[in-house]
Write a protein that holds these residues in place. Structure first.
Motif, short mmCIF file in Angstrom:
data_model
loop_
_atom_site.label_atom_id
_atom_site.label_comp_id
_atom_site.label_asym_id
_atom_site.label_seq_id
_atom_site.Cartn_x
_atom_site.Cartn_y
_atom_site.Cartn_z
N MET A 1 55.28 -61.26 45.74
CA MET A 1 54.97 -60.96 44.83
C MET A 1 54.34 -62.67 44.18
SD MET A 1 59.01 -59.32 43.05
CE MET A 1 58.09 -59.09 41.97
N ALA A 2 53.91 -63.09 43.02
CA ALA A 2 53.33 -64.49 42.03
C ALA A 2 52.99 -64.49 40.76
CB ALA A 2 52.13 -64.11 43.27
N ALA B 1 47.03 -62.47 47.42
CA ALA B 1 45.91 -61.98 48.70
C ALA B 1 46.89 -62.65 49.51
CB ALA B 1 44.32 -62.55 47.60
N ALA B 2 46.53 -64.32 49.53
CA ALA B 2 47.45 -64.94 50.36
C ALA B 2 48.84 -64.90 51.09
CB ALA B 2 47.36 -66.21 50.20
N LEU B 3 50.07 -64.15 50.30
CA LEU B 3 50.73 -63.44 50.98
C LEU B 3 50.81 -62.73 51.69
CD1 LEU B 3 53.68 -64.50 51.31
CD2 LEU B 3 54.33 -63.84 48.89
N ALA C 1 42.55 -60.17 52.54
CA ALA C 1 42.06 -60.40 51.09
C ALA C 1 41.65 -61.19 50.30
CB ALA C 1 43.36 -59.68 50.87
N THR C 2 41.54 -62.27 51.13
CA THR C 2 41.80 -63.72 49.73
C THR C 2 40.53 -63.92 50.02
OG1 THR C 2 43.80 -64.70 50.95
CG2 THR C 2 41.90 -66.17 50.21
N PRO C 3 38.93 -63.35 50.98
CA PRO C 3 37.83 -63.98 50.83
C PRO C 3 37.55 -63.15 49.44
CG PRO C 3 38.68 -63.87 52.81
CD PRO C 3 39.63 -63.61 52.70
N MET C 4 37.71 -61.99 49.59
CA MET C 4 37.13 -61.26 48.82
C MET C 4 37.29 -61.03 47.10
SD MET C 4 38.62 -57.18 50.16
CE MET C 4 37.38 -56.23 49.39
N LEU C 5 38.19 -62.13 46.92
CA LEU C 5 38.31 -62.83 45.38
C LEU C 5 37.42 -63.74 45.16
CD1 LEU C 5 41.48 -61.32 46.52
CD2 LEU C 5 41.98 -63.06 45.20
N ALA C 6 36.29 -63.89 45.48
CA ALA C 6 35.61 -65.24 45.61
C ALA C 6 34.38 -63.99 45.42
CB ALA C 6 35.33 -65.94 46.86
N LEU C 7 33.98 -62.67 45.87
CA LEU C 7 33.26 -61.65 45.49
C LEU C 7 33.19 -61.12 43.87
CD1 LEU C 7 33.39 -59.29 48.92
CD2 LEU C 7 32.36 -62.07 48.75
N PRO C 8 31.47 -60.85 43.76
CA PRO C 8 32.13 -60.22 42.51
C PRO C 8 32.71 -59.09 42.75
CG PRO C 8 29.55 -60.91 43.11
CD PRO C 8 30.32 -61.35 44.46
N ARG D 1 44.28 -45.84 50.64
CA ARG D 1 44.65 -45.82 51.70
C ARG D 1 44.03 -47.71 51.76
NH1 ARG D 1 48.47 -44.77 54.47
NH2 ARG D 1 48.20 -45.15 56.27
N SER D 2 44.63 -48.40 52.59
CA SER D 2 43.77 -49.07 52.93
C SER D 2 42.94 -50.44 51.96
CB SER D 2 43.18 -49.28 54.15
OG SER D 2 44.09 -48.80 55.13
N ARG D 3 43.19 -50.22 51.03
CA ARG D 3 41.97 -50.97 49.74
C ARG D 3 42.68 -51.84 49.31
NH1 ARG D 3 37.70 -47.53 49.59
NH2 ARG D 3 36.03 -49.25 48.29
N GLY D 4 43.60 -52.17 49.72
CA GLY D 4 44.46 -53.23 48.59
C GLY D 4 43.20 -53.91 48.45
N GLY D 5 42.54 -54.98 48.98
CA GLY D 5 42.15 -55.65 48.93
C GLY D 5 40.97 -55.65 47.48
N ARG D 6 40.80 -54.42 47.00
CA ARG D 6 40.04 -53.89 45.83
C ARG D 6 40.77 -54.07 44.87
NH1 ARG D 6 34.66 -53.39 46.88
NH2 ARG D 6 33.94 -52.38 48.87
N LEU D 7 41.33 -53.54 44.84
CA LEU D 7 42.26 -53.82 43.60
C LEU D 7 42.61 -55.11 43.13
CD1 LEU D 7 45.33 -50.81 45.03
CD2 LEU D 7 43.36 -50.87 42.90
N LEU D 8 42.57 -56.26 44.33
CA LEU D 8 43.19 -57.47 44.25
C LEU D 8 42.45 -58.47 43.70
CD1 LEU D 8 45.30 -58.52 47.55
CD2 LEU D 8 46.28 -58.84 45.33
#
Length: 469
Positions: free
Chosen positions: A214-215, A222-224, A244-251, A442-449
């Motif tokens: 939570m944040a 993503a970091a946690l 997850a974290t590196p994905m946030l820098a992508l378009p 499933r396992s696509r939480g990075g895209r949600l972030l």
């Protein structure tokens, strides 16, 4: 207050660059807790100030550069922190001191976190209203006469009230999502198995609950989550969903978003819930995403029956030893006793039928995700309710037939362990916050972030409208 507008990544960066000391941050954090915690009752145990300042001084002297270096965190009072009480909100455990750290806590400490205390939770985390007979209720920082949600209500309120910058929570039936929505912060329920639980007892059957972050920003989520995840060989269903974290820098690709509304009338909503959700979705459309209203994809009552069968089975599996002792049973809250009694009465065929429904729903979601990237539902079916109410007994004139029926909207994701990122969606006419569940495969939480991060950049609700405390 300016210091507390920083997220955890910003604070640790300042510490690692010598722009802020861990001692300064700890001092300010403890002062903030002293100033506001009595108002909201989010943190229910706090370590000795001198001890915490000594740990902060050690962090300043350390060469460690972990992303949580020197950052204060209070842990939800369902998890063990060595040397601290673990009451689980129950009078049965008020004198219990944890002999060791849980795996989750070990991982946060390894990233540099300083554990300062514990956040409030309902008894055994049961119920989405954070109150118990040991510590009393956690109050909503936007209106102290209202609930903070639960079961991670203490964590969510501590974040909203700027006592913490990042926190852990857990989620079986919306326990990360409901309080995040009601406190104007973010919460993530990861794919089941991504965050290993404790490798004790049964490790095969009870696939419902999970820990998560939570944040006040998706970057911290993503970091946690990256800190929390990585397989544990002692647990057969644990897996690694990716970093997850590196994905946030992508378009962010344009998303196909399915708005599930009130599930064809199956989910009653209080006035304003649907309107708030649809306004947020309109904003996502304006950001370039495609939003489509979708009819109910599965029978809601079948999902509900499957859920309450498997949930009661899981609760009974963990709490039956307490129930079996008449003296201890008398100290369990009534809803816990009811849940355990349901669980121990289940037959093998009851469980098989429930699991078959769960399997059918999982297969149906595969079809949905062929056509949509994200499924969306509100965080909760009602606004924060009276803090003195045990739970809502009706919504929009519809009677709630169990203590948790009012949270039915979280069941579709919980039942099959899908990842969900809960985002702040704004405020109702009543001045209270609400949220949206972004549900993915499933396992696509990075895209949600990624989507949540884009939303945060456009809205920044946590900093745009903090509580007035």
């Amino acid at each position: 207050m300016e210091l507390f507008e920083n997220d955890a990544l910003s604070l640790s960066s300042k510490i690692n660059r010598g722009k802020l000391s861990a001692v300064e941050l700890m001092d300010a954090t403890l002062d903030r807790i002293d100033a506001v915690n009595d108002t909201v009752n989010a943190i229910v145990y706090l370590e000795d100030r001198d001890k915490l300042l000594a740990q902060a001084k050690a962090a300043d002297a350390s060469k460690q550069t972990g992303w949580l270096r020197g950052v204060p965190i209070a842990v939800k009072d369902l998890a063990n922190v060595e040397g601290m009480p673990t009451t689980m909100g129950s009078p049965l455990f008020v004198d219990t001191i944890a002999p060791r750290d849980d795996l989750l806590v070990e991982r946060m400490k390894a990233a540099g976190a300083i554990i300062i205390g514990k956040t409030n939770t309902p008894e055994f985390g049961l119920g989405s209203h954070t109150t118990n007979s040991v510590f009393g209720p956690t109050r909503n920082p936007y209106d102290q006469s209202k609930s903070a949600g639960g079961s991670s209500g203490g964590a969510a309120t501590a974040l909203a009230a700027r006592m913490l910058s990042v926190a852990d929570g857990s989620d079986m039936m919306g326990s990360l999502r409901n309080p995040a929505g009601w406190n104007n912060v973010y919460g993530m329920r990861p794919t089941w198995g991504a965050v290993p639980s404790e490798p004790t007892g049964d490790v095969f059957m009870h696939q419902l609950a999970t820990s998560g972050p939570m944040a006040r920003s998706p970057a911290d989520l993503a970091a946690l989550i990256d800190t929390m995840t990585s397989p544990d060989p002692r647990q057969p269903n644990s897996h690694f969903p990716g970093v997850a974290t590196p994905m946030l820098a992508l378009p962010v690709e344009k998303q196909r978003i399915a708005w599930l509304g009130d599930w064809g009338g199956a989910y009653p909503y209080e006035d304003g819930i649907a309107e708030l959700s649809e306004a947020a979705l309109k904003q996502m459309e304006d950001m370039g995403h495609h939003v489509e209203a979708v009819k109910a994809p599965f029978d809601a009552e079948s999902l509900w029956e499957s859920w309450i069968t498997l949930r009661s089975f899981a609760v009974a599996g963990g709490a039956h030893p307490l129930y079996a002792d008449p003296a201890k049973r008398a100290q369990l809250k009534a809803t816990a006793q009811w849940e355990i009694e349901r669980g121990i009465s289940m037959t093998a065929m009851d469980l098989l039928t429930a699991s078959m429904t769960r399997s059918d729903w999982f297969r149906r979601t595969l079809e949905l995700f062929d056509n949509y990237d994200v499924l969306v539902l509100p965080s909760a079916q009602c606004w924060p309710f009276d803090v003195n109410l045990e739970y809502p007994t009706e919504i929009a004139g519809v009677t709630m037939d169990t203590y948790h029926r009012w949270m039915q909207v979280v069941v579709p994701a919980s039942l099959i362990g899908l990842p969900v990122v809960n985002i702040p969606a704004g405020f109702g006419a009543n001045g209270l916050p609400g949220g949206l569940q972004l549900i993915g495969p499933r396992s696509r939480g990075g895209r949600l972030l990624q989507l949540a991060h884009e939303w945060h950049t456009a809205t920044d609700w946590p900093n745009k409208r903090p509580p007035d405390l």
